[in-house]
Design an enzyme around this catalytic site. Structure first.
Site, mmCIF file in Angstrom:
data_model
loop_
_atom_site.group_PDB
_atom_site.id
_atom_site.type_symbol
_atom_site.label_atom_id
_atom_site.label_comp_id
_atom_site.label_asym_id
_atom_site.label_seq_id
_atom_site.Cartn_x
_atom_site.Cartn_y
_atom_site.Cartn_z
ATOM 1 N N ASN A 1 0.877 -1.325 0.030
ATOM 2 C CA ASN A 1 -0.156 -0.174 0.132
ATOM 3 C C ASN A 1 0.943 1.408 -0.019
ATOM 4 O OD1 ASN A 1 0.809 -0.415 2.861
ATOM 5 N ND2 ASN A 1 -0.895 0.462 3.494
ATOM 6 N N GLN B 1 -1.790 -11.292 10.488
ATOM 7 C CA GLN B 1 -1.360 -12.748 10.483
ATOM 8 C C GLN B 1 -0.062 -12.952 10.075
ATOM 9 O OE1 GLN B 1 -3.810 -14.665 7.319
ATOM 10 N NE2 GLN B 1 -3.679 -16.625 8.191
ATOM 11 N N GLU C 1 5.176 -3.979 11.825
ATOM 12 C CA GLU C 1 4.075 -2.877 11.857
ATOM 13 C C GLU C 1 2.943 -3.553 11.233
ATOM 14 O OE1 GLU C 1 3.701 -0.329 13.208
ATOM 15 O OE2 GLU C 1 5.682 0.055 14.114
ATOM 16 N N GLU D 1 9.274 2.754 14.278
ATOM 17 C CA GLU D 1 10.076 3.294 12.959
ATOM 18 C C GLU D 1 10.164 4.710 12.892
ATOM 19 O OE1 GLU D 1 9.632 0.648 9.752
ATOM 20 O OE2 GLU D 1 7.561 0.634 10.038
ATOM 21 N N GLY E 1 2.715 -11.146 9.753
ATOM 22 C CA GLY E 1 3.488 -10.400 10.710
ATOM 23 C C GLY E 1 3.709 -11.414 11.932
ATOM 24 N N CYS F 1 -2.971 1.503 6.669
ATOM 25 C CA CYS F 1 -3.209 1.059 7.979
ATOM 26 C C CYS F 1 -3.524 1.871 9.222
ATOM 27 C CB CYS F 1 -1.719 0.438 8.359
ATOM 28 S SG CYS F 1 -0.495 1.613 8.377
ATOM 29 N N LYS G 1 12.810 -7.211 0.455
ATOM 30 C CA LYS G 1 11.724 -7.797 -0.632
ATOM 31 C C LYS G 1 10.548 -7.090 -0.453
ATOM 32 C CE LYS G 1 8.271 -10.518 0.084
ATOM 33 N NZ LYS G 1 7.626 -10.328 -1.044
ATOM 34 N N GLU H 1 -10.006 -5.977 10.137
ATOM 35 C CA GLU H 1 -9.572 -4.715 9.307
ATOM 36 C C GLU H 1 -10.198 -5.099 7.906
ATOM 37 O OE1 GLU H 1 -5.430 -4.860 8.140
ATOM 38 O OE2 GLU H 1 -5.351 -2.712 8.406
ATOM 39 N N GLN I 1 -8.593 -8.257 -3.423
ATOM 40 C CA GLN I 1 -9.032 -6.975 -2.401
ATOM 41 C C GLN I 1 -10.529 -6.534 -2.462
ATOM 42 O OE1 GLN I 1 -6.652 -6.181 0.114
ATOM 43 N NE2 GLN I 1 -8.712 -5.196 1.095
ATOM 44 N N SER J 1 0.139 -7.498 7.084
ATOM 45 C CA SER J 1 -1.198 -7.925 7.767
ATOM 46 C C SER J 1 -0.379 -8.542 9.158
ATOM 47 C CB SER J 1 -1.646 -8.935 6.991
ATOM 48 O OG SER J 1 -1.008 -10.223 6.918
HETATM 49 P P1 NAD Z 1 0.823 -9.050 3.578
HETATM 50 O O1 NAD Z 1 0.953 -9.632 5.231
HETATM 51 O O2 NAD Z 1 -0.030 -10.039 2.725
HETATM 52 O O3 NAD Z 1 2.120 -9.092 3.127
HETATM 53 C C1 NAD Z 1 3.292 -8.225 3.439
HETATM 54 C C2 NAD Z 1 4.663 -8.710 2.868
HETATM 55 O O4 NAD Z 1 4.904 -9.795 3.682
HETATM 56 C C3 NAD Z 1 4.640 -9.030 1.628
HETATM 57 O O5 NAD Z 1 5.929 -8.651 1.165
HETATM 58 C C4 NAD Z 1 4.459 -10.373 1.384
HETATM 59 O O6 NAD Z 1 4.934 -11.021 0.184
HETATM 60 C C5 NAD Z 1 5.305 -10.954 2.626
HETATM 61 N N1 NAD Z 1 4.855 -12.356 2.939
HETATM 62 C C6 NAD Z 1 3.943 -12.898 2.900
HETATM 63 N N2 NAD Z 1 3.968 -14.124 3.499
HETATM 64 C C7 NAD Z 1 5.147 -14.129 4.111
HETATM 65 C C8 NAD Z 1 5.832 -15.242 4.721
HETATM 66 N N3 NAD Z 1 5.270 -16.418 4.851
HETATM 67 N N4 NAD Z 1 7.168 -15.045 5.386
HETATM 68 C C9 NAD Z 1 7.422 -13.744 4.989
HETATM 69 N N5 NAD Z 1 7.263 -12.630 4.423
HETATM 70 C C10 NAD Z 1 5.856 -12.964 3.757
HETATM 71 O O7 NAD Z 1 0.298 -7.650 3.645
HETATM 72 P P2 NAD Z 1 0.093 -6.928 2.373
HETATM 73 O O8 NAD Z 1 -1.401 -7.453 1.803
HETATM 74 O O9 NAD Z 1 0.839 -6.544 1.422
HETATM 75 O O10 NAD Z 1 -0.537 -5.358 2.993
HETATM 76 C C11 NAD Z 1 -1.588 -4.899 3.766
HETATM 77 C C12 NAD Z 1 -1.499 -5.087 5.322
HETATM 78 O O11 NAD Z 1 -0.386 -4.274 5.540
HETATM 79 C C13 NAD Z 1 -2.550 -4.529 5.991
HETATM 80 O O12 NAD Z 1 -2.893 -5.528 7.002
HETATM 81 C C14 NAD Z 1 -2.069 -3.286 6.531
HETATM 82 O O13 NAD Z 1 -2.760 -2.938 7.818
HETATM 83 C C15 NAD Z 1 -0.691 -3.515 6.821
HETATM 84 N N6 NAD Z 1 0.076 -2.140 6.850
HETATM 85 C C16 NAD Z 1 0.601 -1.982 7.973
HETATM 86 C C17 NAD Z 1 1.227 -0.652 8.265
HETATM 87 C C18 NAD Z 1 1.860 -0.203 9.572
HETATM 88 O O14 NAD Z 1 2.632 0.372 9.488
HETATM 89 N N7 NAD Z 1 1.200 -0.764 10.550
HETATM 90 C C19 NAD Z 1 1.458 0.079 7.197
HETATM 91 C C20 NAD Z 1 1.012 -0.493 5.960
HETATM 92 C C21 NAD Z 1 0.386 -1.499 5.667
#
Ligand code: NAD
Length: 477
Positions: free
Chosen positions: A147, A227, A246, A458, A229, A280, A170, A379, A327, A225
């Site tokens: 995002n 999950q 995050e 951060e 994270g 987020c 990555k 969310e 999405q 996300s």
């Molecule tokens: P996502 O969790 O699907 O993916 C995030 C990253 O993790 C991607 O690069 C993905 O390829 C990687 N990933 C996926 N599976 C993995 C694994 N098993 N091991 C290691 N890395 C893996 O999230 P998204 O759909 O890209 O982003 C949306 C989410 O991000 C929302 O939940 C949003 O709230 C959150 N977000 C949080 C903040 C914050 O600062 N808190 C900021 C922006 C977005």
């Protein structure tokens, strides 16, 4: 083909990722190489080998590298912003704003590289000098979401490099374009020694997993996300690596009876729906005090009707498309769930067609919701906000804090007493008074509490907590 960057070389991947424009699904933004898990391991090895040399370079050399990167990003902000808007779907103005922020972040951390300091303590032993030093962690793995495809990588990569770490980056699979463009600038303008910075595009289950599990990755900074994270966090902790997470949000905006109505509507609409609600920090729960509720809701509906949902690159567009078909489906599912739970869809929530085929959704406002409903607990991550009624300030505060998330919260009020109390008692990591819950400064700490974040903050000078390791030394002269 836009390749990966490993050990100082641009290298082909194991498969190809076609980057599709969500405003026009016939438009292929570019083709990007997906790295294999083995290539991710090679990147980690290269970073591990290169890091000591980078750490030995002077702070001024590192500062100059970051400054050159920031200068080029700023000089090319329009082009980078266009690419970002084209691949992610935020409007052109938002894309250029994000690219500008990324450039500023590099400039900021160029200065921070020079300001890193330690501490000298009075020893309890005679003749002994006690010192606290800050040193690089080593190899940092950086995993980012789709995002904010240039700002989030920038605010992780810049401090990592500033403090002498080597990086394996990555980006999200959905938006490789901005990440690749940033990487190309880092490599060329930064003139970094081979291996100090590596780009490995690809799937989380392949490349991301390597970063979370590889013993030579000393610290992992993740945004995404909740999950994913949590899984990354567990993998890191199980091998003793430092980790920063995050994650998601369900951010409340409280609107009290004494709020300035026009301002509150602007704060709510900005915070909930701009950037297609894909932030987020988006205000997805609008908690409105009884006496103002109906007038506030009517004014929001009127404002939403005036917003133009269209191709992100078109002049006059206020809200671009949703990032992807899946999405969009998730957003629509949540709108259905909310209605089945008893919520009333008062505005938007319609899939619409525009001149170009894209994932367009009108901003949805759901009223008559209760805080226990799924629409208020989970969310959505789209242009969807729900409204809750509050009896009084105390009730509004209780509803605001009743969530497993804790990223950002806000209040609109003219009362200094309530504003001060809300700042003190909100359980979010960032609290906004009369400004949108989304929208932060890059020189201030960023992060949440509870289910939204884990680990050090951060951004701003606080970033050093994550990207440096503390060493205490004692010297007898
Ligand atoms: P996502 O969790 O699907 O993916 C995030 C990253 O993790 C991607 O690069 C993905 O390829 C990687 N990933 C996926 N599976 C993995 C694994 N098993 N091991 C290691 N890395 C893996 O999230 P998204 O759909 O890209 O982003 C949306 C989410 O991000 C929302 O939940 C949003 O709230 C959150 N977000 C949080 C903040 C914050 O600062 N808190 C900021 C922006 C977005």
């Amino acid at each position: 083909m836009n390749n990966n960057y490993i050990a100082g070389e641009w290298v082909e991947g194991s498969s190809i990722n076609r980057n599709i424009n969500p405003s026009d699904t016939n438009d292929v933004v570019g083709e990007y190489a997906r790295a294999s898990a083995h290539q991710a391991e090679q990147a980690v090895d290269a970073a591990h080998a290169a890091q000591p040399r980078w750490a030995r370079m002077t702070a001024e050399q590192r500062a100059d590298a970051l400054d050159r990167i920031g200068t080029e990003v700023l000089a090319r902000k329009d082009e980078l912003g266009y690419l970002l808007a084209r691949e992610e779907g935020k409007t052109l103005a938002e894309g250029i704003g994000e690219a500008t922020r990324a450039g500023r972040v590099f400039k900021f951390f160029a200065g921070e590289a020079l300001r890193l300091s330690g501490e000298r303590l009075a020893s309890i032993r005679p003749g002994v000098e006690a010192e606290v030093r800050r040193e690089p962690e080593g190899v940092v793995g950086i995993i980012t979401p789709w995002n904010f495809p240039i700002a989030i990588p920038a605010w992780k990569i810049a401090p990592a490099l500033a403090y002498g770490n080597a990086v394996v980056f990555k980006p999200a699979d959905l938006v490789p374009g901005s990440a690749w463009a940033l990487a190309e600038i880092i490599v060329r303008a930064g003139q970094l020694p081979a291996g100090v910075f590596n780009l490995v595009m690809g799937a989380g289950s392949q490349v991301g997993e390597v970063l979370a599990r590889h013993p030579k990755v000393h610290a992992v900074s993740f945004t995404g996300s909740t999950q994913t994270g949590r899984a990354v966090g567990i993998a890191c902790m199980s091998r003793g690596a430092k980790v920063q997470l995050e994650m998601g949000g369900k951010n409340p905006l409280v609107v009290l009876n004494d709020a300035h109505l026009e301002q509150a509507v602007e704060v709510a609409v900005q915070g909930a729906f701009f950037s297609t609600g894909q932030r987020c920090t988006a205000s997805s729960r609008l908690i409105v005090e009884e006496a103002l509720h109906d007038r506030f809701v009517a004014a929001v509906v009127e404002r939403l009707a005036a917003l133009k949902v269209d191709n992100a690159l078109k002049a006059g567009t206020d809200i671009g498309p949703v990032v992807s078909a899946s999405q969009l489906q998730q957003n629509c599912d949540y709108i259905d769930i909310a209605q089945r739970e008893g919520g009333r869809l008062l505005a938007g929530g319609e899939r619409i067609e525009r001149q170009t085929p894209g994932h367009y959704l009108t901003p949805a406002l759901i009223v008559d919701t209760e805080n226990h409903m799924r629409i208020n607990r989970e969310e959505v991550f789209g242009p969807v906000a729900s409204v809750l009624r509050a009896r009084d300030y105390e009730h509004a505060l209780e509803l605001a804090n009743d969530t497993e998330f804790g990223l950002s919260s806000g209040i609109c009020t003219a009362s200094l007493k309530h504003a001060s109390d809300f700042k003190a008692r909100s359980t979010a990591g960032m609290v906004m008074v009369n400004v949108p819950t989304a929208g932060v400064d890059y020189n201030a700490p960023f992060g949440g509490r509870k289910g939204s974040s884990y680990g050090a903050r951060e951004q701003g000078p606080y970033a050093r907590e994550f990207y440096t390791a503390i060493k205490t030394t004692y010297t007898q002269a």
